[in-house]
Design a protein around this motif. Structure first.
Motif, PDB file in Angstrom:
ATOM      1  N   ASP A  96       0.828  -1.213   0.000  1.00  0.00           N
ATOM      2  CA  ASP A  96       0.000   0.000   0.000  1.00  0.00           C
ATOM      3  C   ASP A  96       0.862   1.263   0.000  1.00  0.00           C
ATOM      4  O   ASP A  96       0.563   2.224  -0.708  1.00  0.00           O
ATOM      5  CB  ASP A  96      -0.947   0.014   1.198  1.00  0.00           C
TER       6      ASP A  96
ATOM      7  N   ARG B 126       3.876   1.604  -1.178  1.00  0.00           N
ATOM      8  CA  ARG B 126       4.484   1.734  -2.508  1.00  0.00           C
ATOM      9  C   ARG B 126       3.480   2.319  -3.501  1.00  0.00           C
ATOM     10  O   ARG B 126       3.840   3.149  -4.343  1.00  0.00           O
ATOM     11  CB  ARG B 126       4.990   0.386  -3.017  1.00  0.00           C
ATOM     12  N   LYS B 127       2.235   1.902  -3.416  1.00  0.00           N
ATOM     13  CA  LYS B 127       1.194   2.420  -4.305  1.00  0.00           C
ATOM     14  C   LYS B 127       0.992   3.919  -4.075  1.00  0.00           C
ATOM     15  O   LYS B 127       0.840   4.695  -5.027  1.00  0.00           O
ATOM     16  CB  LYS B 127      -0.120   1.682  -4.101  1.00  0.00           C
ATOM     17  N   LEU B 128       1.014   4.326  -2.827  1.00  0.00           N
ATOM     18  CA  LEU B 128       0.836   5.741  -2.493  1.00  0.00           C
ATOM     19  C   LEU B 128       1.988   6.590  -3.029  1.00  0.00           C
ATOM     20  O   LEU B 128       1.808   7.751  -3.391  1.00  0.00           O
ATOM     21  CB  LEU B 128       0.714   5.927  -0.982  1.00  0.00           C
ATOM     22  N   ARG B 129       3.180   5.996  -3.089  1.00  0.00           N
ATOM     23  CA  ARG B 129       4.353   6.705  -3.619  1.00  0.00           C
ATOM     24  C   ARG B 129       4.448   6.576  -5.148  1.00  0.00           C
ATOM     25  O   ARG B 129       5.390   7.050  -5.740  1.00  0.00           O
ATOM     26  CB  ARG B 129       5.628   6.156  -2.972  1.00  0.00           C
ATOM     27  N   GLY B 130       3.488   5.855  -5.741  1.00  0.00           N
ATOM     28  CA  GLY B 130       3.496   5.696  -7.192  1.00  0.00           C
ATOM     29  C   GLY B 130       4.481   4.666  -7.697  1.00  0.00           C
ATOM     30  O   GLY B 130       4.857   4.669  -8.854  1.00  0.00           O
ATOM     31  N   GLN B 131       4.901   3.730  -6.813  1.00  0.00           N
ATOM     32  CA  GLN B 131       5.859   2.716  -7.207  1.00  0.00           C
ATOM     33  C   GLN B 131       5.218   1.357  -7.399  1.00  0.00           C
ATOM     34  O   GLN B 131       5.895   0.381  -7.613  1.00  0.00           O
ATOM     35  CB  GLN B 131       6.951   2.578  -6.143  1.00  0.00           C
TER      36      GLN B 131
END
Length: 166
Positions: free
Chosen positions: A158, A160-165
């Motif tokens: 989650d 990583r998704k928030l950081r766009g990764q």
């Protein structure tokens, strides 16, 4: 699908670590397997840490002999999705599982592991895993540790998704 694995065993500093308990938790959280072994190890085999931190938390309903554990574990894995990869933060845990499955590795289980070690020290993973532990949910209990690994991995993904990764 990832399946999170944790084991408790007699200790890293003993000549041959012997399995005490094993837990597997599916990525979606809907399936769990937990067993404690009734044989193959003795209290005298355990190091001081295991005697202090692991043994006091044993006492599950699912206590099996090693001979009973192997087919139940294989059946649980085979009943899972068509593609399973074992996720663990310990090569020893995966080796213990591999030893249990020797000769009858389920076709739906990958022969390599998903290594969580690089994620464990990340803030998101660590904090989510530590939040899981509390009254009745002890660290160094295979089922609780496997559940915490799952929650840590979910938090890491989650983040990583928030950081766009992701």
């Amino acid at each position: 699908m990832l399946v999170f694995l944790d084991t408790e065993y007699t200790g890293r500093d003993v000549p041959t670590p012997k399995l005490i308990s094993i837990a597997l938790v599916a990525e979606d959280g809907h399936r769990e397997f937990y067993a404690e072994l009734s044989d193959g190890w003795r209290v005298e085999d355990c190091n001081v840490f295991v005697r202090r931190e692991v043994l006091p938390h044993l006492g599950a309903d699912n206590v099996l002999s090693r001979a009973e554990l192997k087919p139940q574990l294989r059946q649980w894995l085979r009943a899972g999705p068509r593609s399973i990869r074992i996720a663990t933060d310990s090569p020893i845990d995966f080796q213990i599982l591999a030893n249990l499955l020797t000769g009858e590795w389920p076709q739906n289980v990958a022969v390599d592991r998903y290594d969580l070690r690089a994620m464990v020290d990340s803030g998101a993973f660590h904090h989510a895993a530590q939040r899981y532990f509390g009254p009745g949910r002890h660290e160094h209990h295979a089922l609780h540790d496997a559940r915490a690994l799952r929650l840590g991995w979910l938090a890491y993904i989650d983040a990583r998704k928030l950081r766009g990764q992701g």
